[in-house]
Design a protein around this motif. Sequence first.
Motif, PDB file in Angstrom:
ATOM      1  N   GLY A   1       0.943  -1.098  -0.068  1.00  0.00           N
ATOM      2  CA  GLY A   1      -0.020  -0.219  -0.059  1.00  0.00           C
ATOM      3  C   GLY A   1       0.948   1.414  -0.056  1.00  0.00           C
ATOM      4  O   GLY A   1       1.731   1.582  -0.751  1.00  0.00           O
ATOM      5  N   GLU A   2       0.769   2.087   1.071  1.00  0.00           N
ATOM      6  CA  GLU A   2       1.462   3.265   0.997  1.00  0.00           C
ATOM      7  C   GLU A   2       2.767   3.149   1.637  1.00  0.00           C
ATOM      8  O   GLU A   2       3.903   3.969   1.515  1.00  0.00           O
ATOM      9  CB  GLU A   2       0.827   4.448   1.853  1.00  0.00           C
ATOM     10  CG  GLU A   2      -0.481   4.675   1.266  1.00  0.00           C
ATOM     11  CD  GLU A   2      -0.557   5.604   0.064  1.00  0.00           C
ATOM     12  OE1 GLU A   2       0.508   6.406   0.153  1.00  0.00           O
ATOM     13  OE2 GLU A   2      -1.111   5.493  -0.810  1.00  0.00           O
ATOM     14  N   THR A   3       3.090   1.878   2.388  1.00  0.00           N
ATOM     15  CA  THR A   3       4.217   1.801   3.078  1.00  0.00           C
ATOM     16  C   THR A   3       5.390   1.092   2.085  1.00  0.00           C
ATOM     17  O   THR A   3       5.189   0.105   1.205  1.00  0.00           O
ATOM     18  CB  THR A   3       4.173   0.786   4.200  1.00  0.00           C
ATOM     19  OG1 THR A   3       3.104   1.265   5.079  1.00  0.00           O
ATOM     20  CG2 THR A   3       5.345   0.464   4.851  1.00  0.00           C
ATOM     21  N   VAL A   4       6.554   1.801   1.941  1.00  0.00           N
ATOM     22  CA  VAL A   4       7.682   1.216   1.257  1.00  0.00           C
ATOM     23  C   VAL A   4       8.302   0.565   2.133  1.00  0.00           C
ATOM     24  O   VAL A   4       9.359   1.010   2.940  1.00  0.00           O
ATOM     25  CB  VAL A   4       8.531   2.375   0.612  1.00  0.00           C
ATOM     26  CG1 VAL A   4       9.557   1.966  -0.277  1.00  0.00           C
ATOM     27  CG2 VAL A   4       7.430   3.222  -0.371  1.00  0.00           C
ATOM     28  N   ALA A   5       8.468  -1.153   2.036  1.00  0.00           N
ATOM     29  CA  ALA A   5       9.297  -1.749   2.778  1.00  0.00           C
ATOM     30  C   ALA A   5      10.900  -1.878   2.375  1.00  0.00           C
ATOM     31  O   ALA A   5      11.686  -1.927   2.994  1.00  0.00           O
ATOM     32  CB  ALA A   5       8.656  -3.168   3.044  1.00  0.00           C
ATOM     33  N   LEU A   6      11.000  -1.762   1.040  1.00  0.00           N
ATOM     34  CA  LEU A   6      12.192  -1.927   0.291  1.00  0.00           C
ATOM     35  C   LEU A   6      12.253  -0.717  -0.666  1.00  0.00           C
ATOM     36  O   LEU A   6      11.337  -0.774  -1.497  1.00  0.00           O
ATOM     37  CB  LEU A   6      12.712  -3.084   0.079  1.00  0.00           C
ATOM     38  CG  LEU A   6      13.026  -4.207   0.926  1.00  0.00           C
ATOM     39  CD1 LEU A   6      13.338  -5.532   0.239  1.00  0.00           C
ATOM     40  CD2 LEU A   6      14.218  -3.891   1.889  1.00  0.00           C
ATOM     41  N   ASP A   7      13.296  -0.112  -0.775  1.00  0.00           N
ATOM     42  CA  ASP A   7      13.322   1.083  -1.844  1.00  0.00           C
ATOM     43  C   ASP A   7      14.740   0.756  -2.500  1.00  0.00           C
ATOM     44  O   ASP A   7      15.724   1.515  -2.185  1.00  0.00           O
ATOM     45  CB  ASP A   7      13.238   2.336  -0.949  1.00  0.00           C
ATOM     46  CG  ASP A   7      13.156   3.601  -2.033  1.00  0.00           C
ATOM     47  OD1 ASP A   7      13.223   3.325  -3.242  1.00  0.00           O
ATOM     48  OD2 ASP A   7      13.199   4.692  -1.440  1.00  0.00           O
ATOM     49  N   GLY A   8      14.808   0.176  -3.546  1.00  0.00           N
ATOM     50  CA  GLY A   8      15.950   0.057  -4.244  1.00  0.00           C
ATOM     51  C   GLY A   8      17.043  -0.852  -3.535  1.00  0.00           C
ATOM     52  O   GLY A   8      18.163  -0.321  -3.992  1.00  0.00           O
ATOM     53  N   ALA A   9      16.766  -1.687  -2.631  1.00  0.00           N
ATOM     54  CA  ALA A   9      17.673  -2.186  -1.745  1.00  0.00           C
ATOM     55  C   ALA A   9      18.316  -3.215  -2.435  1.00  0.00           C
ATOM     56  O   ALA A   9      17.993  -3.655  -3.309  1.00  0.00           O
ATOM     57  CB  ALA A   9      17.106  -2.516  -0.458  1.00  0.00           C
ATOM     58  N   GLY A  10      19.466  -3.792  -1.980  1.00  0.00           N
ATOM     59  CA  GLY A  10      20.225  -4.762  -2.626  1.00  0.00           C
ATOM     60  C   GLY A  10      21.476  -5.539  -1.458  1.00  0.00           C
ATOM     61  O   GLY A  10      21.742  -4.809  -0.562  1.00  0.00           O
TER      62      GLY A  10
END
Length: 504
Positions: A20-29
């Motif tokens: 939903g509105e929550t970004v749990a991972l943002d372009g992570a690696g």
Amino acid sequence: MAERQATPLVEAVGVTKRYGETVALDGAGIRITPGETHALVGRNGAGKSTLVSILTGLQAPDEGRVRFGGEPAPRLSDRDAWRERVACVYQKSTIIPELTVAENLYLNRHDRNRLGLVGWKSLRSKAAELLATWSVDVDVRVPAGELDVERRQFVEIARALSFGARFIILDEPTAQLDAAAINRLFDRIRALQEQGVTFLFISHHLQEIYEICDTVTVFRDARHILTTSVAGLQHADLVAAMTGEATGLAEERSRAAVPGGAEVVLGVRGLTRGDAYREVDFEVRAGEIVGLAGAAGSGRTELAETVVGLRAPQAGTVEVAGRRPRPGSVPGSLAAGVGFVPRDRHHQGLVPLMSIADNATMTIPERLGSAGFVSGRRRDVLAREMIENLAIKTPGPELPVSGLSGGNQQKVVMARALANDPKLLVLITPTAGVDVRSKEFLLGKVEETAEQGTGVLIASDELDDLRLCDRVLVLFQGRVVAELAAGWHDHEMVAAMEGVHLDA
């Protein structure tokens, strides 16, 4: 050959996951090379659990890719292919206690004869051979529920290896182990590394990262922050990467001395229970923070559980604010003015499918209504006050507590302990399995509670928990063997906990 060595065993690149509105991972690696033990650290909510679920094929990323040995990850539906590549040993055991060790190792993979019947002798023989291969000394015939935490973990690792996986994720593996068991776990990790097994090690105990890991990756606010060699990395730099600010756990706390004439809120006299503890005497005064330290088996946990009524002593008395609750009675202890944070929030502290509001207020039904009826409005008002007071990150009090991160779940447990305005607050390993910032917050809340006149008893082997105390009673083999005033050095505490000071 050099190109083959350069290929990571596991690689996640540009992974994004939204709820939903929550970004749990943002372009992570993350990039994990064969044969290493790689640490993944970060505050609760940093994205660690989401990455683990993606690396184990429980869910797919919205963006980005995962590769194993340079090859794309299997389809989510191909569970056998995932099991051949990766396994996770979770903090909460997945062993089925009612089944034997052999049955757990080969669950749904039983050998059957021509009549379709399970060949139990063959199953036990195969299980014993598997454990022997990985040097796990466990009787395959015993029910798994009889195993201690350490041996259950070893069985789970062996089960993962039996599928062919050589990449194992360890999620908070030391949270319920004492120092000796942790050392044995680390020895087993090193031995398996020599046999070609690679580990991703997730822990909130930063010192363990330095003891066992080669490389560390830091996540913060759903993003990858840092990947570097552990060797040469300063503790303060690691904490700064996790928190985004240059702060550490060693910050000095200054507390005013508790007046000698302050009310005694806990009086323990001659408390004895078998071999757990014997002839224990101590007091806690209003506004005082007293620690119970000791290794596993020292009796510290059993003693604290006796104070709150979870156990009944064989001899001796517990007096809370002038009242003597019935031995072994939790309701009696609550009525006397005890608030309690148990050692295991998963099994003792929370009802996962119930809401935050219900979990936080279950000890104060008399404040929610009359004649046995609960006012939902009154409950939610109280819960919102607790959420604000404990800085619990949630969209509202109606959220099931299972939807919170570990640190926020522990805050709910703390909120319930404080809900009845206790005269005595008893905490057992209150910061186990929580991130650095949650740990700081919880300990700050304990200090704030003491400053308001509540007596506090902390039973723990975590030095950061014990540093908060005005004085610490050290138990060894069931007896109080030392009392250390605030300002003790780590080597003093560890020596007392290990009984070294008993040598004449």
